[in-house]
Scaffold this active site. Structure first.
Site: not given
Length: 642
Positions: A116, A158, A164-165, A208, A234, A274, A296
């Site tokens: 990220k 993060k 997935g949180g 989101h 999440h 996102e 994906r």
């Protein structure tokens, strides 16, 4: 176009890919673990190859075994689905090294978006807005705390390799930063083998919103946005397209940002960019920031298909086989509104714990699209994600589509496992969600209200009891016992034990008593009506009865032979729970007994049942002897205080 492909996945997404591929004339190879030998995706495929044990590490994550299966069966390409190996660049390299085509982006593109922090730097360079934050390499705790001070609290820690949180912590005060950092790093290290983190500004009213993109390796286009704000911890729960409240200006800005992101990495195939959106002042084009890119097909892709009329799996196969993008940006438009609800086997009252079990009944209404990887008779395995299905609806407006979703969920029938169906139904009735006033914290704020169990109506209990006593298909003889109307009783267990009595007045009329309430069941024009409402669908499996009303009400039939004597009124008296033969009496007058001691054996319906003392005491009377034939409720033994 390919002649044969292998799907390196299982469950719902494998079935989804097979459906489109076979429609295009492409043969499909499924792979399966020990746990999936008779799974739906195996049955749907043209061929199937066993690849290992039930644990994902022994099967669906064994890239070398999957590639060999593709080579052995003559497949030309591998579709990864989502999850498992779908975003593993080493797997992509191995697929291509074997002379096969990977139906998805290049390994290089996946690597660029895999971490990220690096992805956000790349996006900044491409002109894609990113959330203010620290994405650097210096992982010293003091440096990270200083970065948080510069960004301004509240901040979000993060994991850079997260998803997935996991490895994510909200920090609202500087004095809490160090402990939150340690916690996030520990979780990230366990989940991903990488404890590096980034620090970002926390958005007060976050939405989101993600953009569906599709590229050919050079150029890309977008298929508009999806709103995935309805989340719990999440994890997405209900998704929709387009986003409520979206303006033309903001849609254009987000779409262009998504296209820039895809083209910056030479993206090929279906992908999702996102964004986190600050909705505290409505949707504004200067209030959205890049979050991550999923390289994906997304779980929620059907809502995009519904509003655009595009089959994204078909596009994946066509572009991967060398075709150009099937449409231009100006050829795409939005038609109506769509929702997707994720139906899971999970126990909502127990904190949404994943559930298992065999699906004894599974049926979806015809007024929705249901993407599912299971059928009635299949087992929800503890080895994999407990998704049962995705319920998708499409209507001309958001209000109409939401009502369609509500109705579709009401008409969905699942028995054999615990599900989140009632929770999904409650969300469709949430006033804020219905008004389009949503953010990622909505479920958390209103969780108690959304998960509150409503009392079970007496009419629903009667529907279950009619099935339990086999009174739905009553014959002409039903209703009379020798010279009198037939009277029967039954006990059902839901959250509590429910006592029901019925006076069967004939084949077409029954008078029920449920906790002091009278309920009339009458047969009208061939169908039963209970207090004015039609008898709902009911499924029975063993002693478990599911009434498909109010998202499915589950009852367990209490066998009177299995009832402890303590369940029978006066604990001083041990009664026969049903007519039968006293096989043996073990009690004698004056005998001291303890709670649970066996006092007698009753034989009924070819079964023996032990009658137990409901409490400590002394036997005052023995009222039956061996070999006696007794009626239900007959007193057998009476106790007194010791």
């Amino acid at each position: 176009m390919f002649n044969k492909i292998l799907i390196a996945n299982r469950g719902e997404i494998a079935c989804r890919v097979i459906e489109t591929a076979q429609k295009m004339g492409v043969s499909c190879i499924s792979v399966y673990s020990d746990a999936d030998a008779s799974a739906k995706h195996v049955q749907m495929a043209d061929e199937a190859v066993h690849i290992g044990g039930p644990a994902p590490a022994e099967s669906y994550l064994k890239g070398d075994v999957i590639i060999q299966a593709a080579l052995d069966t003559g497949a030309q390409a591998i579709h990864p689905g989502y999850g498992f190996l779908s975003e593993n660049p080493d797997f992509v390299d191995a697929v291509e090294a074997a002379g096969l085509t990977f139906i998805g982006p290049s390994a290089e593109a996946i690597r660029k978006m895999g971490l990220k922090d690096a992805a956000k730097v790349l996006m900044e360079e491409a002109g894609v807005p990113v959330v203010p934050g620290y994405h650097g390499d210096n992982q010293d705790p003091e440096h990270l705390a200083g970065a948080a001070d510069t960004i301004g609290y509240p901040v979000l820690i993060k994991a850079v390799a997260g998803g997935g949180g996991k490895g994510m912590r909200l920090v609202e005060r500087p004095e809490d930063f160090a402990a939150a950092l340690d916690s996030a790093r520990g979780e990230a290290r366990t989940a991903f083998g990488n404890d590096a983190v980034l620090v970002e500004k926390f958005v007060a009213k976050p939405r989101h919103i993600e953009v569906q993109v599709f590229g050919d390796g050079t150029h890309a286009l977008h298929l508009f946005e999806r709103d995935c704000s309805l989340q719990r911890r999440h994890q997405k729960v209900i998704e929709e397209a387009p986003a409520p409240g979206m303006t033309t200006e903001m849609r254009e800005a987000m779409g262009q940002a998504g296209v820039r992101a895809a083209e910056a990495i030479g993206y090929k195939g279906a992908g999702t960019v996102e964004f986190i959106v600050d909705a505290s002042d409505g949707l504004r084009p200067d209030r959205f920031w890049f979050m991550e890119m999923n390289t994906r097909l997304q779980v929620e892709h059907p809502v995009t298909e519904a509003i655009t009329g595009v089959d994204l799996v078909e596009w994946q196969l066509r572009v991967a086989s060398g075709e150009a993008l099937p449409k231009r940006q100006e050829d795409l438009s939005i038609n109506g509104h769509a929702f997707e609800a994720r139906l899971y086997a999970e126990d909502v009252p127990k904190g949404f714990l994943p559930a298992t079990g065999t699906l004894t009944h599974l049926q979806f209404p015809t007024n929705c699209r249901a993407d599912s990887g299971v059928r009635a008779g299949d087992t929800i395995s503890p080895w994999y994600d407990p998704m049962i299905a995705k319920v998708i609806v499409h209507g001309p407006t958001r209000a109409v589509a939401l009502e369609q979703l509500h109705r579709a969920l009401q008409q969905t029938e699942v028995a054999g496992t615990t599900t989140n169906l009632a929770f999904l139904g409650a969300l469709t009735r949430h006033m804020g969600f219905a008004a389009g006033d949503l953010d990622t914290g909505l479920i958390g704020r209103d969780l108690e209200k959304l998960t509150r169990a409503e009392p079970i109506p007496a009419t629903t209990c009667v529907a279950a009891a009619m099935t339990a006593l086999d009174l739905v298909d009553a014959s002409e003889e039903t209703g009379f016992s020798l010279w009198a109307p037939l009277h029967r009783a039954v006990q059902l267990a839901a959250d509590e034990v429910i006592d029901l009595d019925v006076q069967v007045e004939g084949p077409d009329r029954q008078v029920w008593q449920v906790n002091g309430q009278t309920v009339i069941a009458e047969r009208v024009s061939g169908g039963w009506v209970i207090d004015g409402s039609a008898l709902p669908n009911v499924a029975a499996a063993g002693s478990r009865i599911t009434v498909f009303e109010y998202y499915g009400q589950v009852f367990d039939l209490i066998d009177p032979l299995d009832r402890d004597a303590s369940a029978v009124g006066d604990t001083n008296v041990i009664e026969a729970p049903m007519p039968g033969l006293v096989k043996a009496v073990f009690a004698s007058v004056g005998q001291a007994v303890k709670e649970g001691d066996r006092l007698a054996i009753l034989e009924a319906m070819k079964m023996e049942h032990s009658l137990l003392a409901a409490r400590d005491g002394v036997v005052a009377e023995v009222l039956a002897e061996d070999g006696a034939q007794v009626e239900a409720g007959a007193a057998l033994v009476r106790l007194e205080e010791a």
